[in-house]
Design a protein around this motif. Structure first.
Motif, PDB file in Angstrom:
ATOM      1  N   MET A   1      99.191 -22.734 -29.903  1.00 41.18           N
ATOM      2  CA  MET A   1      98.015 -22.012 -29.423  1.00 41.18           C
ATOM      3  C   MET A   1      98.143 -21.693 -27.931  1.00 41.18           C
ATOM      4  SD  MET A   1      94.168 -23.467 -29.372  1.00 41.18           S
ATOM      5  CE  MET A   1      92.835 -22.578 -28.612  1.00 41.18           C
ATOM      6  N   ALA A   2      98.491 -22.736 -27.126  1.00 37.01           N
ATOM      7  CA  ALA A   2      98.582 -22.516 -25.692  1.00 37.01           C
ATOM      8  C   ALA A   2      99.983 -22.077 -25.315  1.00 37.01           C
ATOM      9  CB  ALA A   2      98.215 -23.798 -24.967  1.00 37.01           C
ATOM     10  N   GLY A   3     100.108 -21.509 -24.109  1.00 37.19           N
ATOM     11  CA  GLY A   3     101.382 -20.965 -23.723  1.00 37.19           C
ATOM     12  C   GLY A   3     102.251 -21.925 -22.938  1.00 37.19           C
ATOM     13  N   HIS A   4     101.732 -23.080 -22.572  1.00 38.57           N
ATOM     14  CA  HIS A   4     102.492 -23.993 -21.718  1.00 38.57           C
ATOM     15  C   HIS A   4     101.972 -25.407 -21.921  1.00 38.57           C
ATOM     16  CE1 HIS A   4     104.121 -25.810 -18.061  1.00 38.57           C
ATOM     17  NE2 HIS A   4     104.951 -24.775 -18.009  1.00 38.57           N
ATOM     18  N   GLU A   5     102.904 -26.364 -21.795  1.00 41.36           N
ATOM     19  CA  GLU A   5     102.535 -27.770 -22.012  1.00 41.36           C
ATOM     20  C   GLU A   5     101.379 -28.220 -21.106  1.00 41.36           C
ATOM     21  OE1 GLU A   5     102.988 -30.093 -24.083  1.00 41.36           O
ATOM     22  OE2 GLU A   5     102.146 -31.731 -22.884  1.00 41.36           O
ATOM     23  N   ARG A   9      97.808 -29.614 -22.407  1.00 37.81           N
ATOM     24  CA  ARG A   9      97.294 -30.930 -22.018  1.00 37.81           C
ATOM     25  C   ARG A   9      95.876 -30.806 -21.451  1.00 37.81           C
ATOM     26  NH1 ARG A   9     100.752 -33.585 -17.637  1.00 37.81           N
ATOM     27  NH2 ARG A   9     102.406 -32.881 -18.992  1.00 37.81           N
ATOM     28  N   HIS A  10      95.674 -29.786 -20.635  1.00 36.13           N
ATOM     29  CA  HIS A  10      94.343 -29.552 -20.052  1.00 36.13           C
ATOM     30  C   HIS A  10      93.313 -29.281 -21.156  1.00 36.13           C
ATOM     31  CE1 HIS A  10      92.118 -28.955 -16.365  1.00 36.13           C
ATOM     32  NE2 HIS A  10      91.559 -27.868 -16.859  1.00 36.13           N
ATOM     33  N   LEU A  11      93.719 -28.487 -22.126  1.00 34.55           N
ATOM     34  CA  LEU A  11      92.795 -28.149 -23.223  1.00 34.55           C
ATOM     35  C   LEU A  11      92.504 -29.370 -24.103  1.00 34.55           C
ATOM     36  CD1 LEU A  11      94.071 -24.586 -24.194  1.00 34.55           C
ATOM     37  CD2 LEU A  11      91.928 -25.183 -23.064  1.00 34.55           C
ATOM     38  N   ALA A  27      89.600 -22.039 -23.811  1.00 34.01           N
ATOM     39  CA  ALA A  27      91.024 -21.821 -24.094  1.00 34.01           C
ATOM     40  C   ALA A  27      91.371 -20.346 -23.924  1.00 34.01           C
ATOM     41  CB  ALA A  27      91.349 -22.282 -25.515  1.00 34.01           C
ATOM     42  N   ASP A  28      90.504 -19.479 -24.415  1.00 33.58           N
ATOM     43  CA  ASP A  28      90.747 -18.039 -24.278  1.00 33.58           C
ATOM     44  C   ASP A  28      90.810 -17.650 -22.800  1.00 33.58           C
ATOM     45  OD1 ASP A  28      90.916 -15.259 -25.067  1.00 33.58           O
ATOM     46  OD2 ASP A  28      88.825 -15.110 -24.395  1.00 33.58           O
TER      47      ASP A  28
END
Lengths: 193, 112
Positions: A1-5, A9-11, A27-28
Motif C-alpha cells: 500500500m505504502a511506497g516506502h518502509e 511504519r508511520h501509518l 495514508a492517501d
C-alpha cells in the motif's frame, strides 16, 4: 500500500491510535506527499523523510484529532456539568429533614462507586492524547454512567417521596438536564469519528 | 508564520481553498501553501482534523472515491460553508482595516 518502509511504519503507528477511515484518509495524503517529493527529489529515502517531516509526527497528528473529537467535547461538557449538579444534590441532601437516612446503604455505595467511575472515565477522555479509541470509549462510558447515576437519583426520589423543596427541585432539574445531555451525546459518540 | 497567528482564521482559510471546487486533504494543504507563497505551510496531518471539524459543523461535505487504488476523501463547500466563508471575509476586511488604522500603517486594502 505504502511506497516506502518509513511511510509504512508511520501509518502502522497511526493505525494503532486512530480509526480506520481516518487512517485511510491520512495514508492517501501521506502517499500523495511522498509522490510529490519523489518528483522533486528523485530519491526514495529523501522523499520519504521529506514527506514525513511535512506531514507531522504521530503524536502531533493524533493529538490534533483528539482535540477536535466529539468525544473530548462531550467529556468536557459532562465534567463541567458534574460539579453544578453535584452541588445541587449536595445542598439538598445536607439540608434534608431526615429522609436521607432511609437511603439504603447498598444504594449509597453503588452511587459512590458509579460517581467515582464517571470521574475516572471523563478525566481519562480529557487527558488521553495518544489513543483516539480510548478517548471515545472513556467518553461513551462516562456519558452512559452519568445517565445511570442520575436515573438512580430520580428513582430514589420517586421511591422515598421526600418533602418537596426548592433545592430538591433544582437538583432534580439538574439531573434531568444531565440525562438529556448524556443521552444526546451517546449516538454521536457511537457513530461519528 | 507562527501557528498562533492563525487562531480564529484557519476555518476561513480552509473554506477558501474549497471555493473553486472539491479537493482532498493534501490538495487543500498544498493550495493553502501555494496561495500564500509558501508562508503558510501547515503540517499535512494537522489539516485533516480541522477538515473533519468543519464537516461536523456542516460547512463542508466529504465523499469517498478510489484514486490510483487508494481510498480518497474529497471535500466540497456546502451552502452554509459558502455563507460562512463570506462572513469570514467580511470579518477579516473589517479587522484588517481597524488594525491598519490603529497601527498607523498605510491604507488598507493596498491600492497602489
Amino acid at each position: 500500500m505504502a511506497g516506502h518502509e518509513l511511510i509504512e511504519r508511520h501509518l502502522r503507528t497511526l493505525a494503532e491510535r486512530l480509526p480506520d477511515p481516518v487512517v485511510d484518509e491520512l495514508a492517501d495524503g501521506l502517499l500523495a506527499s511522498y509522490d510529490d517529493q519523489m518528483e522533486r527529489l528523485g530519491d526514495p529515502d529523501a522523499a520519504a523523510q521529506a514527506a514525513l517531516a511535512d506531514f507531522g509526527d504521530a503524536d502531533t497528528v493524533t493529538a490534533a484529532f483528539i482535540r477536535a473529537s466529539p468525544a473530548r467535547h462531550a467529556a468536557i461538557t459532562l465534567l463541567v456539568a458534574g460539579p453544578i449538579v453535584g452541588l445541587g444534590w449536595g445542598a439538598t441532601l445536607v439540608t434534608a429533614n431526615g429522609w436521607t437516612s432511609a437511603i439504603p446503604l447498598p444504594l449509597r455505595l453503588t452511587l459512590g462507586l458509579l460517581l467515582g467511575s464517571v470521574v475516572l472515565m471523563l478525566v481519562t477522555a480529557l487527558r488521553e492524547q495518544r489513543h483516539y479509541r480510548t478517548v471515545r470509549l472513556a467518553a461513551l462510558g462516562g456519558a452512559a454512567t452519568v445517565a445511570v447515576v442520575d436515573t438512580l437519583m430520580l428513582g430514589m426520589v420517586v421511591t422515598l417521596v421526600p418533602p418537596p423543596s426548592l433545592l430538591l427541585l433544582v437538583a432534580l432539574s439538574g439531573s434531568v438536564a444531565r440525562i438529556m445531555l448524556a443521552v444526546r451525546a451517546v449516538p454521536t459518540l457511537i457513530t461519528r469519528l | 508564520m507562527r501557528a498562533e497567528a492563525l487562531k480564529g482564521h484557519l476555518d476561513g482559510l480552509l473554506l477558501a481553498t474549497l471555493e473553486d471546487g472539491p479537493q482532498h486533504g493534501y490538495a487543500v494543504k498544498e493550495a493553502l501553501c501555494d496561495a500564500t507563497g509558501g508562508k503558510l505551510d501547515l503540517p499535512t496531518g494537522t489539516v485533516y482534523p480541522a477538515l473533519h471539524r468543519l464537516e461536523r459543523a456542516g460547512l463542508i461535505k466529504g465523499s469517498w472515491s478510489v484514486v490510483g487504488g487508494r481510498r480518497r476523501r474529497t471535500y466540497e463547500l456546502t451552502e452554509q460553508g459558502r455563507r460562512s466563508l463570506a462572513g469570514a471575509r467580511d470579518h477579516w476586511r473589517e479587522f484588517a482595516a481597524v488594525m491598519s488604522a490603529a497601527l498607523g500603517g498605510g491604507p488598507w486594502p493596498a491600492t497602489n
